[in-house]
Scaffold this motif. Structure first.
Motif, PDB file in Angstrom:
ATOM      1  N   UNK A 254      12.745   1.783  -2.535  1.00 23.10           N
ATOM      2  CA  UNK A 254      13.438   2.579  -1.529  1.00 23.10           C
ATOM      3  C   UNK A 254      12.481   3.072  -0.452  1.00 23.10           C
ATOM      4  N   UNK A 255      11.192   2.894  -0.667  1.00 25.90           N
ATOM      5  CA  UNK A 255      10.196   3.359   0.294  1.00 25.90           C
ATOM      6  C   UNK A 255       9.175   2.261   0.586  1.00 25.90           C
ATOM      7  N   UNK A 256       9.616   1.132   1.173  1.00 28.42           N
ATOM      8  CA  UNK A 256       8.703   0.006   1.377  1.00 28.42           C
ATOM      9  C   UNK A 256       7.524   0.324   2.276  1.00 28.42           C
ATOM     10  N   UNK A 257       7.730   1.132   3.328  1.00 30.72           N
ATOM     11  CA  UNK A 257       6.625   1.456   4.239  1.00 30.72           C
ATOM     12  C   UNK A 257       5.565   2.285   3.522  1.00 30.72           C
ATOM     13  N   UNK A 258       5.995   3.193   2.657  1.00 34.60           N
ATOM     14  CA  UNK A 258       5.041   4.012   1.920  1.00 34.60           C
ATOM     15  C   UNK A 258       4.246   3.165   0.937  1.00 34.60           C
ATOM     16  N   UNK A 259       4.898   2.198   0.305  1.00 39.30           N
ATOM     17  CA  UNK A 259       4.189   1.291  -0.606  1.00 39.30           C
ATOM     18  C   UNK A 259       3.075   0.570   0.143  1.00 39.30           C
ATOM     19  N   UNK A 260       3.392   0.066   1.341  1.00 42.57           N
ATOM     20  CA  UNK A 260       2.384  -0.645   2.116  1.00 42.57           C
ATOM     21  C   UNK A 260       1.254   0.293   2.541  1.00 42.57           C
ATOM     22  N   UNK A 261       1.601   1.514   2.928  1.00 42.71           N
ATOM     23  CA  UNK A 261       0.579   2.485   3.306  1.00 42.71           C
ATOM     24  C   UNK A 261      -0.345   2.777   2.135  1.00 42.71           C
ATOM     25  N   UNK A 262       0.231   2.966   0.948  1.00 48.52           N
ATOM     26  CA  UNK A 262      -0.579   3.237  -0.239  1.00 48.52           C
ATOM     27  C   UNK A 262      -1.482   2.052  -0.578  1.00 48.52           C
ATOM     28  N   UNK A 263      -0.960   0.838  -0.442  1.00 50.13           N
ATOM     29  CA  UNK A 263      -1.773  -0.349  -0.695  1.00 50.13           C
ATOM     30  C   UNK A 263      -2.939  -0.435   0.282  1.00 50.13           C
ATOM     31  N   UNK A 264      -2.684  -0.051   1.531  1.00 47.59           N
ATOM     32  CA  UNK A 264      -3.759  -0.063   2.526  1.00 47.59           C
ATOM     33  C   UNK A 264      -4.826   0.981   2.217  1.00 47.59           C
ATOM     34  N   UNK A 265      -4.418   2.051   1.531  1.00 46.21           N
ATOM     35  CA  UNK A 265      -5.353   3.143   1.275  1.00 46.21           C
ATOM     36  C   UNK A 265      -6.248   2.922   0.064  1.00 46.21           C
ATOM     37  N   UNK A 266      -5.834   2.085  -0.897  1.00 46.06           N
ATOM     38  CA  UNK A 266      -6.613   2.001  -2.136  1.00 46.06           C
ATOM     39  C   UNK A 266      -8.001   1.420  -1.914  1.00 46.06           C
ATOM     40  N   UNK A 267      -8.125   0.467  -0.998  1.00 43.04           N
ATOM     41  CA  UNK A 267      -9.433  -0.119  -0.743  1.00 43.04           C
ATOM     42  C   UNK A 267     -10.367   0.931  -0.157  1.00 43.04           C
ATOM     43  N   UNK A 268      -9.817   1.790   0.728  1.00 40.96           N
ATOM     44  CA  UNK A 268     -10.629   2.849   1.300  1.00 40.96           C
ATOM     45  C   UNK A 268     -11.095   3.865   0.271  1.00 40.96           C
ATOM     46  N   UNK A 269     -10.417   3.917  -0.861  1.00 41.09           N
ATOM     47  CA  UNK A 269     -10.828   4.810  -1.941  1.00 41.09           C
ATOM     48  C   UNK A 269     -11.813   4.142  -2.899  1.00 41.09           C
ATOM     49  N   UNK A 270     -12.160   2.885  -2.602  1.00 36.37           N
ATOM     50  CA  UNK A 270     -13.140   2.205  -3.437  1.00 36.37           C
ATOM     51  C   UNK A 270     -12.564   1.398  -4.579  1.00 36.37           C
ATOM     52  N   UNK A 271     -11.260   1.084  -4.532  1.00 34.52           N
ATOM     53  CA  UNK A 271     -10.630   0.313  -5.595  1.00 34.52           C
ATOM     54  C   UNK A 271     -10.148  -1.025  -5.035  1.00 34.52           C
ATOM     55  N   UNK A 272     -10.703  -2.147  -5.458  1.00 31.24           N
ATOM     56  CA  UNK A 272     -10.221  -3.455  -4.996  1.00 31.24           C
ATOM     57  C   UNK A 272      -8.762  -3.674  -5.397  1.00 31.24           C
ATOM     58  N   UNK A 273      -8.064  -4.489  -4.652  1.00 33.97           N
ATOM     59  CA  UNK A 273      -6.668  -4.795  -4.965  1.00 33.97           C
ATOM     60  C   UNK A 273      -6.490  -5.285  -6.399  1.00 33.97           C
ATOM     61  N   UNK A 274      -7.438  -6.082  -6.872  1.00 32.53           N
ATOM     62  CA  UNK A 274      -7.272  -6.687  -8.202  1.00 32.53           C
ATOM     63  C   UNK A 274      -7.155  -5.628  -9.300  1.00 32.53           C
ATOM     64  N   UNK A 275      -7.765  -4.436  -9.085  1.00 30.77           N
ATOM     65  CA  UNK A 275      -7.668  -3.404 -10.117  1.00 30.77           C
ATOM     66  C   UNK A 275      -6.229  -2.919 -10.274  1.00 30.77           C
TER      67      UNK A 275
END
Length: 364
Positions: free
Chosen positions: A26-47
């Motif tokens: 129900x919140x696709x834009x927020x999901x994408x925003x969160x995905x964009x933020x994880x790398x900046x927090x030092x967590x690779x996508x694969x984690x």
């Protein structure tokens, strides 16, 4: 041998499995925003995709559902008024928590029914369009900050306002209504979104350098053009940064970067990373911020205010608002807030992805 694996899998046919279970949100834009933020927090996508971490967003699902419904109803209302032949506009909405700019809801636009429905253009963060008259908030804020005006000051509405352009010709700025009232109260000038007073204030009670500085302090991150037309909102920005600038004023001067990812935990629920988002305070006194809040109340409270309709629907809720349109009604925007750190700020944009298409006369 890896060459044997390559040969083996190359010979196998590719099978499309269609929609993945649970692939909608129900919140696709927020999901994408969160995905964009994880790398900046030092967590690779694969984690994330390997199940090593879990994301906890700041989304309030109750607010998100209201936003989703409002976008759908807004489009329906537009089509009832203007028909479907002119254009089918897009709508973007962002809701920020005043205290720290956490994203409580985010609507990035309408998207077709595809397997992973969050893979669409997020028009709150990744679409740069003219802010129109909402940018005037930074013009008046700069003038308030240097002590040149107060909410009770009278400002000059004598026009049209001439601007000398390159090549020796002069461009004349006009009010939308093409009428001029001489000296009028600042609160009325902003509430009615008059262009000529904004130019007088922007060039006589402050200057473009101060205006750009105030806009950056408040939350505008996109570089703005150093030219007179910027005073009236001709420099492109994103909806989220414009809304964040409005939120800074509504919060009492708290500066922060919008974020959607509140916490990251491991698969056992243990906290790995938590973010709260507060950055600091804008370089202005409480009195200046309160004066700007008072000015922005006029759009709702005064009978001639551009957001007066909200007073009829929400008479008991103190609101500060500003509306804006770009040239030829290609974009319609609105930003509204409830007051203080406990409040929220809402930013809305409507327009076509083709910036040359008009929404129609008076679409704001």
């Amino acid at each position: 041998d890896c060459r044997d694996d390559v040969a083996f899998y190359s010979a196998k046919p590719v099978v499309l499995i269609g929609k993945l279970p649970g692939g909608r949100t129900e919140a696709p834009a927020t999901v994408q925003t969160a995905l964009d933020e994880i790398v900046g927090r030092g967590f690779p996508y694969r984690t994330l995709f390997d199940g090593m971490i879990r994301l906890h967003t700041t989304t309030d699902l109750r607010i998100q559902r209201i936003v989703n419904r409002a976008a759908t109803e807004g489009l329906r209302t537009y089509q009832q008024h203007y028909g479907t032949e002119r254009t089918t506009p897009q709508i973007a909405i962002i809701v920020l928590r005043n205290s720290d700019a956490a994203i409580l809801a985010q609507f990035g636009g309408f998207t077709k029914d595809i397997p992973n429905s969050w893979t669409h253009l997020d028009r709150t963060r990744k679409s740069w369009r003219q802010p129109g008259s909402i940018f005037k908030i930074f013009v008046y804020l700069a003038a308030l900050a240097n002590g040149k005006i107060t909410p009770d000051s009278f400002v000059n509405d004598t026009g049209p306002y001439p601007i000398r352009m390159g090549g020796g010709w002069t461009h004349f700025i006009q009010n939308y209504t093409s009428d001029y009232r001489g000296w009028i109260p600042a609160r009325e000038a902003l509430a009615q979104s008059r262009n000529v007073p904004a130019m007088h204030v922007g060039r006589e009670n402050t200057n473009l350098e101060q205006i750009l500085k105030v806009a950056r302090q408040a939350g505008i991150t996109t570089p703005l053009r150093n030219e007179a037309s910027t005073i009236l909102g001709a420099s492109d920005v994103t909806l989220i940064e414009l809304t964040n600038g409005f939120r800074t004023i509504a919060s009492g001067g708290i500066t922060a970067t919008p974020y959607a990812l509140g916490k990251i935990t491991n698969s056992f629920g243990e906290d790995l990373n938590e973010y709260r988002g507060v950055a600091g305070r804008i370089e202005m006194t409480d009195h200046v911020i309160a004066s700007m809040q008072e000015l922005l109340r006029g759009a709702v409270r005064l009978p001639s205010g551009t957001a007066r309709s909200l007073h009829a629907t929400l008479p008991d809720i103190p609101l500060m608002c500003k509306t804006g349109t770009s040239n030829d009604f290609a974009d319609a925007r609105a930003a509204c807030s409830t007051y203080g750190p406990t409040g929220v700020t809402v930013g809305v944009w409507m327009g076509s992805d083709d910036s040359n298409k008009s929404l129609g006369e008076g679409a704001a």
